[in-house]
Design an enzyme around this catalytic site. Structure first.
Site, PDB file in Angstrom:
ATOM      1  N   GLU A 163     -11.404 -11.892  12.942  1.00 49.66           N
ATOM      2  CA  GLU A 163     -11.905 -12.166  11.606  1.00 49.66           C
ATOM      3  C   GLU A 163     -11.693 -13.734  10.938  1.00 49.66           C
ATOM      4  O   GLU A 163     -12.661 -14.412  10.791  1.00 49.66           O
ATOM      5  CB  GLU A 163     -11.407 -11.297  10.593  1.00 49.66           C
ATOM      6  N   PHE A 188       0.847  -1.215   0.013  1.00 51.32           N
ATOM      7  CA  PHE A 188      -0.077  -0.122  -0.020  1.00 51.32           C
ATOM      8  C   PHE A 188       0.814   1.361  -0.163  1.00 51.32           C
ATOM      9  O   PHE A 188       0.585   2.481  -0.863  1.00 51.32           O
ATOM     10  CB  PHE A 188      -1.073   0.063   1.218  1.00 51.32           C
TER      11      PHE A 188
END
Ligand SMILES: Cc1cc2nc3c(=O)[nH]c(=O)nc-3n(C[C@H](O)[C@H](O)[C@H](O)COP(=O)(O)OP(=O)(O)OC[C@H]3O[C@@H](n4cnc5c(N)ncnc54)[C@H](O)[C@@H]3O)c2cc1C
Length: 432
Positions: free
Chosen positions: A168, A11
């Site tokens: 998650e 990123f």
């Protein structure tokens, strides 16, 4: 032309390269050990066979092909000379820049836990996610073939670390074993699957509000996840995990979501690493004492408004990449750079189908449940790097949600298939 060498096409590095590419007086070399960008926020969906690997990895060459002043080099940087801004790869190539950008990201931090580096599955790279997916499918196939292996822990999954990645992963494994794969493994009693989420801290999702933590813990329990807080993984072997409360869980699948530290490159730069092994940077993202050298994203300790380091988030990496590019362009123009200010859009985590928490904006407006779930999908699809990935990923999620057609449970890594079910020395003493 000024030459900018960027190490790491995640990123941070990728956004820096894209932003700088519009300057025709700059030539950029982006070096990464992979020839793709990996989209970490979706790795747990690759690991649970909800998404294909191609939904979470994007060719750096394709992304940057229209920029004639950006060159991609695949290579692992093994040494860096900050004085001369030179990077050397394992293959012996040297890249010297007028500016050097360090954006090599993070790696798992096992905190010295015996056996963790050898016997757990971290979740930081596409390779990690594919290996884990194959291991999960391999234990399911083994137990389907031979149900006696359930007593040896074939259907026990232990996740270490109850932050967003661990929560998650645990929630989705709960959905996967109790919902998604029930009709796929017709002969296997998946109600015997046990998922443990272990954390030394005293809350799930500790960076979220207490209300979000309570909601997340409830959603995990609804999915059959056994949450063990205030408990550390003391030792991991090929066949079990020993917890700090003395519990010994037989398992062949331990997932490490227990912490991160900067990529190994940070430890041999010749500057003392800061918190988490990361490189401390000045407000303009420059490395003190080395003009023209910048550190970004997960690789750097970037101070927020309160002076504390900003968290390791995609949005921090992305924004720091763009600010770094602007500061390099300013330096080339003989102007001063500007300090990096993080625009905090909030935090979110998905626990499973229709269950997510989102705390929006700097003031953390809280949303839980199906609305947060929809917001999570929307935000992550938007963040995806290519238009094709955005569309394909939405289609996959649509199939899963409305069509009840789940990703393909393809077991493609043979290295994870051959499990020696008799290689745990203390077998027979199992107690959970
Ligand atoms: C499982 C998981 C889930 C996440 N979920 C979220 C989320 O939902 N939302 C969010 O905001 N953030 C999330 N994050 C955090 C986010 O992914 C990171 O903060 C972000 O990827 C950091 O970007 P970066 O560019 O600094 O590092 P990375 O994206 O890790 O990129 C680093 C790059 O450097 C390359 N590299 C490393 N060492 C070398 C070397 N020696 N030589 C050459 N190349 C090298 C790597 O191959 C990699 O491409 C998650 C992270 C993980 C692990």
């Amino acid at each position: 032309m000024k030459h900018v060498v960027i190490i790491g096409g995640g990123f941070a590095g990728l956004n820096c390269a894209r932003q700088l590419a519009s300057h025709s007086d700059v030539r950029i070399t982006l070096i990464d050990k992979n020839n793709f960008q990996q989209f970490q926020p979706l790795l747990y969906q690759v690991a649970t066979a909800m998404l294909a690997p191609s939904n979470a990895a994007f060719s750096l060459r394709n992304i940057l092909q229209r920029h004639s002043n950006v060159d991609v080099k695949m290579g692992e940087v093994v040494s860096i000379d900050l004085e001369t801004r030179t990077a050397e790869t394992a293959e012996g190539q040297r890249y010297q820049g007028d500016y050097l950008v360090l954006a090599a990201g993070s790696q798992a931090n096992f905190f010295g836990t015996p056996g963790a580096d050898k016997h757990t599955y971290p979740l930081y790279s596409l390779h990690d996610a594919e290996s884990l997916r194959s291991r999960i499918l391999a234990v399911l196939e083994s137990a389907d073939r031979d149900p006696s292996l359930i007593a040896k822990g074939a259907l026990n999954f232990v996740i270490v670390g109850a932050g967003p990645t661990g929560a998650e992963m645990a929630g989705t494994l709960g959905d996967m074993t109790h919902r998604m794969l029930k009709d796929v493994y017709k002969d296997l009693d998946l109600s015997k699957a046990q998922i443990f989420l272990v954390d030394l801290g005293h809350s799930v999702l500790s960076t979220f509000s207490q209300k979000s933590q309570v909601y997340a813990a409830r959603m995990l329990e609804q999915r059959g996840v056994q949450v063990r807080l205030g408990t550390a993984a003391k030792e991991v072997t090929s066949g079990h995990v020993l917890l700090s409360d003395g519990t010994r869980i037989p398992t062949r699948t331990v997932i490490w979501a227990g912490g991160l530290k900067a990529s190994s490159l940070a430890s041999n730069l010749g500057v003392p690493p800061g918190h988490g092994g990361r490189i401390d940077v000045q407000p303009d993202l420059g490395v003190k004492g080395f003009p023209g050298v910048y550190a970004l994203g997960d690789f750097a300790n970037i101070a927020g408004r309160d002076g504390k380091p900003l968290p390791q988030l995609a949005s921090v990496a992305e924004q720091s990449g763009k600010r770094c590019a602007k500061n390099i362009a300013a330096a080339i123009a003989g102007e001063p750079g500007e300090p990096f200010h993080y625009f905090d859009k909030g935090i979110m985590a998905m626990i499973g189908r229709n269950a997510a928490v989102a705390e929006v904006g700097e003031h953390r407006h809280e949303i839980h449940g199906p609305i947060a779930f929809a917001a999570w999908l929307g935000v992550h699809a938007t963040l995806l790097t290519t238009a094709r990935a955005k569309i394909e990923t939405f289609v996959e999620w649509g199939w899963d949600y409305f069509g009840k057609v789940h990703g393909d449970p393809v077991l493609d890594r043979t290295s994870q298939v051959n499990i020696n079910w008799n290689d745990d020395e203390e077998e027979g003493q199992d107690r959970i």
